[in-house]
Scaffold this motif. Sequence first.
Motif, PDB file in Angstrom:
ATOM      1  N   PRO A  97       0.438  13.676   4.824  1.00 22.48           N
ATOM      2  CA  PRO A  97       1.746  13.334   4.927  1.00 22.48           C
ATOM      3  C   PRO A  97       2.162  12.580   6.218  1.00 22.48           C
ATOM      4  CG  PRO A  97       1.557  15.541   5.435  1.00 22.48           C
ATOM      5  CD  PRO A  97       0.013  14.832   5.057  1.00 22.48           C
ATOM      6  N   GLN A  98       1.617  12.322   7.120  1.00 26.63           N
ATOM      7  CA  GLN A  98       2.124  11.811   8.318  1.00 26.63           C
ATOM      8  C   GLN A  98       1.487  10.606   8.620  1.00 26.63           C
ATOM      9  OE1 GLN A  98       2.435  14.176  11.922  1.00 26.63           O
ATOM     10  NE2 GLN A  98       2.234  16.264  10.639  1.00 26.63           N
ATOM     11  N   MET A  99       0.693   9.813   7.595  1.00 25.98           N
ATOM     12  CA  MET A  99       0.212   8.783   7.548  1.00 25.98           C
ATOM     13  C   MET A  99       1.101   7.521   8.230  1.00 25.98           C
ATOM     14  SD  MET A  99      -2.879   7.899   7.738  1.00 25.98           S
ATOM     15  CE  MET A  99      -3.464   6.110   8.485  1.00 25.98           C
ATOM     16  N   ILE A 100       2.156   7.429   7.750  1.00 21.82           N
ATOM     17  CA  ILE A 100       2.982   6.298   7.979  1.00 21.82           C
ATOM     18  C   ILE A 100       3.295   6.205   9.593  1.00 21.82           C
ATOM     19  CG2 ILE A 100       5.194   5.232   7.902  1.00 21.82           C
ATOM     20  CD1 ILE A 100       3.111   4.445   5.553  1.00 21.82           C
ATOM     21  N   ASP A 101       3.689   7.552   9.876  1.00 22.52           N
ATOM     22  CA  ASP A 101       3.806   7.759  11.340  1.00 22.52           C
ATOM     23  C   ASP A 101       2.878   7.636  12.400  1.00 22.52           C
ATOM     24  OD1 ASP A 101       6.740   8.478  10.796  1.00 22.52           O
ATOM     25  OD2 ASP A 101       6.282  10.651  10.715  1.00 22.52           O
ATOM     26  N   ILE A 102       1.631   7.830  11.938  1.00 23.59           N
ATOM     27  CA  ILE A 102       0.384   7.924  12.484  1.00 23.59           C
ATOM     28  C   ILE A 102       0.003   6.265  12.676  1.00 23.59           C
ATOM     29  CG2 ILE A 102      -2.104   8.032  12.374  1.00 23.59           C
ATOM     30  CD1 ILE A 102      -1.434  10.892  11.070  1.00 23.59           C
ATOM     31  N   THR A 103       0.336   5.525  11.645  1.00 27.67           N
ATOM     32  CA  THR A 103       0.010   4.172  11.678  1.00 27.67           C
ATOM     33  C   THR A 103       1.073   3.482  12.584  1.00 27.67           C
ATOM     34  OG1 THR A 103      -0.782   4.174   9.596  1.00 27.67           O
ATOM     35  CG2 THR A 103      -0.233   2.092  10.212  1.00 27.67           C
ATOM     36  N   ALA A 119      -6.468   2.892  -2.732  1.00 27.72           N
ATOM     37  CA  ALA A 119      -5.218   2.166  -3.231  1.00 27.72           C
ATOM     38  C   ALA A 119      -4.711   2.744  -4.693  1.00 27.72           C
ATOM     39  CB  ALA A 119      -5.570   0.471  -3.420  1.00 27.72           C
ATOM     40  N   MET A 120      -4.657   4.115  -4.473  1.00 28.94           N
ATOM     41  CA  MET A 120      -4.359   4.503  -5.948  1.00 28.94           C
ATOM     42  C   MET A 120      -2.971   5.287  -5.518  1.00 28.94           C
ATOM     43  SD  MET A 120      -8.116   5.747  -7.272  1.00 28.94           S
ATOM     44  CE  MET A 120      -7.487   6.497  -9.062  1.00 28.94           C
ATOM     45  N   ARG A 121      -2.660   6.301  -6.424  1.00 24.87           N
ATOM     46  CA  ARG A 121      -1.317   6.866  -6.486  1.00 24.87           C
ATOM     47  C   ARG A 121      -0.833   7.338  -4.841  1.00 24.87           C
ATOM     48  NH1 ARG A 121      -0.043  11.593 -10.905  1.00 24.87           N
ATOM     49  NH2 ARG A 121      -0.091   9.584 -12.139  1.00 24.87           N
ATOM     50  N   PRO A 122      -1.786   7.863  -4.100  1.00 27.14           N
ATOM     51  CA  PRO A 122      -1.214   8.274  -2.776  1.00 27.14           C
ATOM     52  C   PRO A 122      -0.557   7.054  -2.097  1.00 27.14           C
ATOM     53  CG  PRO A 122      -3.248   9.300  -3.229  1.00 27.14           C
ATOM     54  CD  PRO A 122      -3.014   8.389  -4.341  1.00 27.14           C
ATOM     55  N   MET A 123      -0.965   5.958  -2.265  1.00 25.10           N
ATOM     56  CA  MET A 123      -0.674   4.807  -1.563  1.00 25.10           C
ATOM     57  C   MET A 123       0.559   4.172  -2.158  1.00 25.10           C
ATOM     58  SD  MET A 123      -2.383   0.958  -0.723  1.00 25.10           S
ATOM     59  CE  MET A 123      -1.738   0.355  -2.215  1.00 25.10           C
ATOM     60  N   MET A 124       0.427   4.633  -3.520  1.00 27.78           N
ATOM     61  CA  MET A 124       1.722   3.815  -4.473  1.00 27.78           C
ATOM     62  C   MET A 124       2.886   4.810  -4.551  1.00 27.78           C
ATOM     63  SD  MET A 124       0.627   0.855  -5.212  1.00 27.78           S
ATOM     64  CE  MET A 124       1.487   0.406  -6.992  1.00 27.78           C
ATOM     65  N   ARG A 125       3.211   5.869  -3.709  1.00 30.11           N
ATOM     66  CA  ARG A 125       4.155   6.606  -3.693  1.00 30.11           C
ATOM     67  C   ARG A 125       5.395   5.785  -3.002  1.00 30.11           C
ATOM     68  NH1 ARG A 125       2.916  11.573  -0.489  1.00 30.11           N
ATOM     69  NH2 ARG A 125       1.525  10.232   0.341  1.00 30.11           N
ATOM     70  N   LYS A 126       6.653   5.679  -3.363  1.00 33.71           N
ATOM     71  CA  LYS A 126       7.714   4.731  -3.166  1.00 33.71           C
ATOM     72  C   LYS A 126       7.748   5.252  -1.648  1.00 33.71           C
ATOM     73  CE  LYS A 126       9.556   2.639  -5.094  1.00 33.71           C
ATOM     74  NZ  LYS A 126       9.284   1.122  -5.478  1.00 33.71           N
ATOM     75  N   SER A 127       7.872   6.408  -0.977  1.00 31.09           N
ATOM     76  CA  SER A 127       7.971   6.456   0.523  1.00 31.09           C
ATOM     77  C   SER A 127       6.804   5.992   1.327  1.00 31.09           C
ATOM     78  CB  SER A 127       8.089   7.846   0.701  1.00 31.09           C
ATOM     79  OG  SER A 127       6.934   8.596   0.507  1.00 31.09           O
ATOM     80  N   VAL A 128       5.704   5.951   0.877  1.00 27.08           N
ATOM     81  CA  VAL A 128       4.473   5.131   1.518  1.00 27.08           C
ATOM     82  C   VAL A 128       4.890   3.812   1.506  1.00 27.08           C
ATOM     83  CG1 VAL A 128       2.105   4.981   1.337  1.00 27.08           C
ATOM     84  CG2 VAL A 128       2.906   7.215   0.986  1.00 27.08           C
ATOM     85  N   ASN A 130       7.400   2.070   0.950  1.00 28.07           N
ATOM     86  CA  ASN A 130       8.509   1.527   1.803  1.00 28.07           C
ATOM     87  C   ASN A 130       8.225   1.390   3.496  1.00 28.07           C
ATOM     88  OD1 ASN A 130      10.201   1.339  -0.290  1.00 28.07           O
ATOM     89  ND2 ASN A 130      11.284   3.413   0.031  1.00 28.07           N
ATOM     90  N   GLY A 131       7.334   2.448   3.885  1.00 30.35           N
ATOM     91  CA  GLY A 131       6.817   2.524   5.066  1.00 30.35           C
ATOM     92  C   GLY A 131       5.822   1.434   5.512  1.00 30.35           C
ATOM     93  N   LEU A 132       5.050   1.088   4.475  1.00 31.99           N
ATOM     94  CA  LEU A 132       4.012   0.161   4.592  1.00 31.99           C
ATOM     95  C   LEU A 132       4.694  -1.211   4.751  1.00 31.99           C
ATOM     96  CD1 LEU A 132       1.314   1.042   2.277  1.00 31.99           C
ATOM     97  CD2 LEU A 132       1.298   1.352   5.070  1.00 31.99           C
TER      98      LEU A 132
END
Length: 315
Positions: A97-103, A119-128, A130-132
Amino acid sequence: MKDLVQANIGKFVDPALTANGENRATVALTNPETLWFNTGTLCNIECVNCYIASSPTNDALIYITTDEVRDYLGQITERSWPIKEIAFTGGEPFMNPQMIDITRASLEAGHEVLILTNAMRPMMRKSVQNGLLELNAEFPNKLTFRISVDHYDPELHDAERGKGAFEKTVTGMKWLRDNNMRMAVAGRSIFGHSEADSRAGYGAFYAEHGFDIDPNNPGMTVLFPEMDETVEVPEITTACWSILDKSPDAIMCSSSRMVVKRKGAEKPAVLACTLLPYSEEFELGNTLEEAEKDVALNHPHCAKFCVLGGASCSA
């Protein structure tokens, strides 16, 4: 270490000596260019041949936190390590859950970032997503996604990763493509194809979908062999370097380390190798300073994948 086949019994036991009593080869950390973090072994899928046994239930390596990553980023500066790249693997990194902040922390520290993902569902969540998008805009050309595509044939890929996995991964890759994010691919060479045929197949796959990935660049299309610990392999002695005309500086543990957080552990640990997350003898300590020690090549993977690459060091 897993049980070895009968032919390997007695090998890879003593970190200083081989089964024949010869001096075992070691590798010094001469040029630390990449610091890896395992973000946790939880994954949205369970693959047939996952070397780390990631799955929706395997939490042997728990989620690493942004603060823990920041601590190691600070240690890089303190130790004057010439790190070029911070790399993340799992599990599936975007399960954390902290991957965007970690990046973001890694990019703000001035490093390029590599994320291994399906590149499946975890990456495709809207919050992720937007962060990417924000990170890619703020740090152009600093972020690379290495996508796991076991095979360019959907049926062979799905045989490893489950029905429908290929289509979901391609959907994720198209999103990355359409948003101008840099991609690479990690494939597998376990299907009996020659390297030339495999690279040609990946090239056709990229062309079909308009993916800007070089199939002939080993850094952009990485083909991994099967990591079978039951196969007989020779031990690597100090004499092997001259016999093989190979330098220890060419071995991965001369230029990288990996940080993991074990379930129940108070602190993360630094390992010698990304391929051996469960082998306690390759745990070097909790700090980068402790991890500067030499690494004994005391595992079949050291010989088969990192040194020999299909060669033999017998005189």
